[in-house]
Motif scaffolding. Structure first.
Motif, PDB file in Angstrom:
ATOM      1  N   MET A 171       7.419  13.931   8.213  1.00 25.78           N
ATOM      2  CA  MET A 171       7.635  13.206   9.466  1.00 25.78           C
ATOM      3  C   MET A 171       9.093  12.797   9.613  1.00 25.78           C
ATOM      4  SD  MET A 171       5.047  12.707  11.511  1.00 25.78           S
ATOM      5  CE  MET A 171       3.257  12.885  11.561  1.00 25.78           C
ATOM      6  N   TRP A 172       9.696  12.339   8.516  1.00 22.72           N
ATOM      7  CA  TRP A 172      11.112  11.974   8.564  1.00 22.72           C
ATOM      8  C   TRP A 172      11.964  13.210   8.855  1.00 22.72           C
ATOM      9  CZ3 TRP A 172      14.729  13.873   5.011  1.00 22.72           C
ATOM     10  CH2 TRP A 172      16.043  13.402   5.221  1.00 22.72           C
ATOM     11  N   ALA A 173      11.696  14.305   8.167  1.00 25.28           N
ATOM     12  CA  ALA A 173      12.481  15.525   8.346  1.00 25.28           C
ATOM     13  C   ALA A 173      12.350  16.087   9.758  1.00 25.28           C
ATOM     14  CB  ALA A 173      12.066  16.578   7.323  1.00 25.28           C
ATOM     15  N   ALA A 174      11.209  15.804  10.388  1.00 28.11           N
ATOM     16  CA  ALA A 174      10.988  16.278  11.759  1.00 28.11           C
ATOM     17  C   ALA A 174      11.518  15.294  12.797  1.00 28.11           C
ATOM     18  CB  ALA A 174       9.499  16.511  11.991  1.00 28.11           C
ATOM     19  N   GLY A 175      12.117  14.206  12.344  1.00 23.40           N
ATOM     20  CA  GLY A 175      12.652  13.215  13.263  1.00 23.40           C
ATOM     21  C   GLY A 175      11.607  12.290  13.847  1.00 23.40           C
ATOM     22  N   ARG A 176      10.478  12.156  13.154  1.00 21.78           N
ATOM     23  CA  ARG A 176       9.368  11.363  13.666  1.00 21.78           C
ATOM     24  C   ARG A 176       9.138  10.061  12.888  1.00 21.78           C
ATOM     25  NH1 ARG A 176       5.458  15.266  15.588  1.00 21.78           N
ATOM     26  NH2 ARG A 176       3.926  13.597  15.525  1.00 21.78           N
ATOM     27  N   LEU A 177       9.968   9.774  11.877  1.00 19.55           N
ATOM     28  CA  LEU A 177       9.849   8.554  11.091  1.00 19.55           C
ATOM     29  C   LEU A 177      11.249   8.053  10.762  1.00 19.55           C
ATOM     30  CD1 LEU A 177       7.843   6.623   9.508  1.00 19.55           C
ATOM     31  CD2 LEU A 177       8.396   8.003   7.499  1.00 19.55           C
ATOM     32  N   PRO A 178      11.568   6.795  11.088  1.00 17.38           N
ATOM     33  CA  PRO A 178      12.893   6.261  10.745  1.00 17.38           C
ATOM     34  C   PRO A 178      13.101   6.259   9.233  1.00 17.38           C
ATOM     35  CG  PRO A 178      11.741   4.814  12.285  1.00 17.38           C
ATOM     36  CD  PRO A 178      10.738   5.818  11.811  1.00 17.38           C
ATOM     37  N   VAL A 179      14.305   6.553   8.793  1.00 19.41           N
ATOM     38  CA  VAL A 179      14.587   6.625   7.364  1.00 19.41           C
ATOM     39  C   VAL A 179      14.318   5.293   6.673  1.00 19.41           C
ATOM     40  CG1 VAL A 179      17.057   6.042   7.602  1.00 19.41           C
ATOM     41  CG2 VAL A 179      16.253   7.446   5.666  1.00 19.41           C
ATOM     42  N   ALA A 180      14.480   4.183   7.392  1.00 13.86           N
ATOM     43  CA  ALA A 180      14.257   2.869   6.790  1.00 13.86           C
ATOM     44  C   ALA A 180      12.804   2.661   6.386  1.00 13.86           C
ATOM     45  CB  ALA A 180      14.680   1.772   7.758  1.00 13.86           C
ATOM     46  N   ARG A 181      11.896   3.412   6.978  1.00 15.54           N
ATOM     47  CA  ARG A 181      10.476   3.261   6.648  1.00 15.54           C
ATOM     48  C   ARG A 181       9.999   4.239   5.574  1.00 15.54           C
ATOM     49  NH1 ARG A 181       6.242   1.781  11.411  1.00 15.54           N
ATOM     50  NH2 ARG A 181       7.180  -0.199  12.054  1.00 15.54           N
ATOM     51  N   LEU A 182      10.808   5.240   5.263  1.00 20.46           N
ATOM     52  CA  LEU A 182      10.347   6.308   4.375  1.00 20.46           C
ATOM     53  C   LEU A 182       9.978   5.788   2.988  1.00 20.46           C
ATOM     54  CD1 LEU A 182       9.777   9.266   3.806  1.00 20.46           C
ATOM     55  CD2 LEU A 182      12.226   9.582   3.327  1.00 20.46           C
ATOM     56  N   LEU A 183      10.880   5.128   2.300  1.00 13.46           N
ATOM     57  CA  LEU A 183      10.592   4.656   0.946  1.00 13.46           C
ATOM     58  C   LEU A 183       9.511   3.572   0.923  1.00 13.46           C
ATOM     59  CD1 LEU A 183      14.089   4.686  -0.799  1.00 13.46           C
ATOM     60  CD2 LEU A 183      12.217   6.332  -0.998  1.00 13.46           C
ATOM     61  N   PRO A 184       9.517   2.605   1.859  1.00 12.46           N
ATOM     62  CA  PRO A 184       8.400   1.645   1.870  1.00 12.46           C
ATOM     63  C   PRO A 184       7.044   2.303   2.107  1.00 12.46           C
ATOM     64  CG  PRO A 184      10.249   0.757   3.090  1.00 12.46           C
ATOM     65  CD  PRO A 184      10.589   2.184   2.774  1.00 12.46           C
ATOM     66  N   TYR A 185       6.988   3.322   2.956  1.00  9.09           N
ATOM     67  CA  TYR A 185       5.731   4.054   3.159  1.00  9.09           C
ATOM     68  C   TYR A 185       5.282   4.695   1.854  1.00  9.09           C
ATOM     69  CZ  TYR A 185       4.775   4.037   8.219  1.00  9.09           C
ATOM     70  OH  TYR A 185       4.398   3.675   9.481  1.00  9.09           O
ATOM     71  N   ILE A 186       6.223   5.378   1.180  1.00 11.11           N
ATOM     72  CA  ILE A 186       5.873   6.057  -0.067  1.00 11.11           C
ATOM     73  C   ILE A 186       5.406   5.051  -1.115  1.00 11.11           C
ATOM     74  CG2 ILE A 186       6.827   7.382  -1.998  1.00 11.11           C
ATOM     75  CD1 ILE A 186       8.564   8.875   0.045  1.00 11.11           C
ATOM     76  N   ALA A 187       6.090   3.918  -1.208  1.00  9.34           N
ATOM     77  CA  ALA A 187       5.690   2.888  -2.177  1.00  9.34           C
ATOM     78  C   ALA A 187       4.281   2.382  -1.886  1.00  9.34           C
ATOM     79  CB  ALA A 187       6.683   1.726  -2.148  1.00  9.34           C
ATOM     80  N   ALA A 188       3.985   2.119  -0.617  1.00  7.10           N
ATOM     81  CA  ALA A 188       2.649   1.642  -0.244  1.00  7.10           C
ATOM     82  C   ALA A 188       1.589   2.684  -0.568  1.00  7.10           C
ATOM     83  CB  ALA A 188       2.620   1.292   1.241  1.00  7.10           C
ATOM     84  N   GLN A 189       1.894   3.946  -0.323  1.00  7.71           N
ATOM     85  CA  GLN A 189       0.937   5.025  -0.595  1.00  7.71           C
ATOM     86  C   GLN A 189       0.662   5.175  -2.087  1.00  7.71           C
ATOM     87  OE1 GLN A 189       3.289   7.968   1.319  1.00  7.71           O
ATOM     88  NE2 GLN A 189       2.695   7.338   3.378  1.00  7.71           N
ATOM     89  N   VAL A 190       1.716   5.141  -2.894  1.00  4.71           N
ATOM     90  CA  VAL A 190       1.532   5.286  -4.343  1.00  4.71           C
ATOM     91  C   VAL A 190       0.747   4.106  -4.905  1.00  4.71           C
ATOM     92  CG1 VAL A 190       2.730   5.369  -6.572  1.00  4.71           C
ATOM     93  CG2 VAL A 190       3.565   6.738  -4.650  1.00  4.71           C
ATOM     94  N   LEU A 191       1.063   2.904  -4.445  1.00  3.06           N
ATOM     95  CA  LEU A 191       0.319   1.730  -4.906  1.00  3.06           C
ATOM     96  C   LEU A 191      -1.147   1.806  -4.481  1.00  3.06           C
ATOM     97  CD1 LEU A 191       2.936  -1.086  -4.216  1.00  3.06           C
ATOM     98  CD2 LEU A 191       2.187  -0.242  -6.454  1.00  3.06           C
ATOM     99  N   GLY A 192      -1.396   2.279  -3.272  1.00  7.98           N
ATOM    100  CA  GLY A 192      -2.777   2.448  -2.818  1.00  7.98           C
ATOM    101  C   GLY A 192      -3.522   3.470  -3.651  1.00  7.98           C
ATOM    102  N   GLY A 193      -2.850   4.574  -3.985  1.00 11.64           N
ATOM    103  CA  GLY A 193      -3.476   5.595  -4.817  1.00 11.64           C
ATOM    104  C   GLY A 193      -3.785   5.088  -6.218  1.00 11.64           C
ATOM    105  N   MET A 194      -2.868   4.313  -6.795  1.00 13.92           N
ATOM    106  CA  MET A 194      -3.087   3.779  -8.139  1.00 13.92           C
ATOM    107  C   MET A 194      -4.182   2.723  -8.143  1.00 13.92           C
ATOM    108  SD  MET A 194       0.852   3.609  -9.508  1.00 13.92           S
ATOM    109  CE  MET A 194       0.375   2.926 -11.101  1.00 13.92           C
ATOM    110  N   ALA A 195      -4.256   1.920  -7.087  1.00 18.40           N
ATOM    111  CA  ALA A 195      -5.337   0.931  -6.985  1.00 18.40           C
ATOM    112  C   ALA A 195      -6.687   1.630  -6.913  1.00 18.40           C
ATOM    113  CB  ALA A 195      -5.125   0.048  -5.761  1.00 18.40           C
ATOM    114  N   ALA A 196      -6.748   2.716  -6.164  1.00 18.40           N
ATOM    115  CA  ALA A 196      -7.997   3.482  -6.077  1.00 18.40           C
ATOM    116  C   ALA A 196      -8.339   4.110  -7.411  1.00 18.40           C
ATOM    117  CB  ALA A 196      -7.868   4.559  -4.999  1.00 18.40           C
ATOM    118  N   GLY A 197      -7.323   4.625  -8.120  1.00 18.59           N
ATOM    119  CA  GLY A 197      -7.564   5.188  -9.436  1.00 18.59           C
ATOM    120  C   GLY A 197      -8.130   4.160 -10.396  1.00 18.59           C
ATOM    121  N   ALA A 198      -7.624   2.934 -10.312  1.00 18.93           N
ATOM    122  CA  ALA A 198      -8.119   1.865 -11.182  1.00 18.93           C
ATOM    123  C   ALA A 198      -9.575   1.526 -10.866  1.00 18.93           C
ATOM    124  CB  ALA A 198      -7.245   0.621 -11.030  1.00 18.93           C
TER     125      ALA A 198
END
Length: 232
Positions: A65-92
């Motif tokens: 989405m960022w590469a396609a110009g559909r997500l501001p760069v300021a949101r990219l890393l926070p989105y990824i962090a939220a996704q990884v934390l959500g995945g790890m919580a589900a794994g637990a």
């Protein structure tokens, strides 16, 4: 914060629903059932919280989405962090549930992704790399196209959910299907050293695939826009 919360809970549901179906019910529902489970998690959460964040639930999708110009760069890393934390919580949560069964052993795989001896059908590193890059590229292209300005966005959750189902039907035998680094990380941290040692591939390949998907999207849709302008 609502967007980041939506990405957390959406990824949590994707990993718990998809990987949970493989770990807890895989013997009964088979590859088709697990594939449908992954597709249904995306479809349901896209409908429930997609309007808050865009419904990425996947670092590769956010990168695309960022590469396609559909997500501001300021949101990219926070989105990824939220996704990884959500995945790890589900794994637990999945580990707590699965370990309540007598005879449970993470050596059985715990729905982790892998190649070589950790591939469900013994596929090589090269086969796994190509599969993950191509599957992610097509998946990201479908997401970008289904949510583009000219598309009927009411159908986007269905198209994306069915696309993820198809991706799993194709690639479960090869890698157990990642196309999502957060999904891979969420179970790898509980699946043992073998899964963790191969986790790099399931970050690299989906991220590369996402960039290819975004590049194809830009080529197709920018060209479409130019042709419409010339036609007018």
């Amino acid at each position: 914060m609502k967007a980041y919360g939506a990405e957390f809970i959406g990824t949590f549901w994707l990993v718990l629903g998809g990987c949970g179906s493989a770990v807890l019910a895989g013997g009964g529902i088979g590859t088709l059932g697990v594939s449908l489970a992954f597709g249904l998690t995306v479809l349901t959460m896209a409908c429930a919280v997609g309007h808050l964040s865009g419904g990425h639930f996947n670092p590769a999708v956010s990168l695309g989405m960022w590469a396609a110009g559909r997500l501001p760069v300021a949101r990219l890393l926070p989105y990824i962090a939220a996704q990884v934390l959500g995945g790890m919580a589900a794994g637990a949560v999945l580990y707590l549930i699965a370990s309540g069964s007598t005879g449970f052993d993470v050596a059985g795989g715990f729905a982790a992704n892998g190649y070589g001896e950790h591939s469900p059908a013994g596929y090589s590193l090269v086969a796994a790399l190509v599969t993950e890059v191509v599957m992610t590229a097509v998946f990201v292209l479908i997401i970008l196209g289904a949510t583009s300005a000219g598309a009927d966005k009411r159908l986007a959750p269905v198209a994306i959910g069915l696309a993820l189902t198809l991706v799993h039907l194709i690639s479960i035998p090869v890698t157990n299907t990642s196309v999502n680094p957060a999904r891979s990380t969420g179970v790898a941290v509980f699946a043992g050293e073998g899964a963790l040692s191969q986790l790099w591939l399931f970050w690299l390949a989906p991220m590369v695939g996402a960039m290819f998907g975004a590049a194809i999207y830009r080529m197709l849709f920018q060209r479409e826009g130019r042709e419409q302008t010339q036609g007018a």
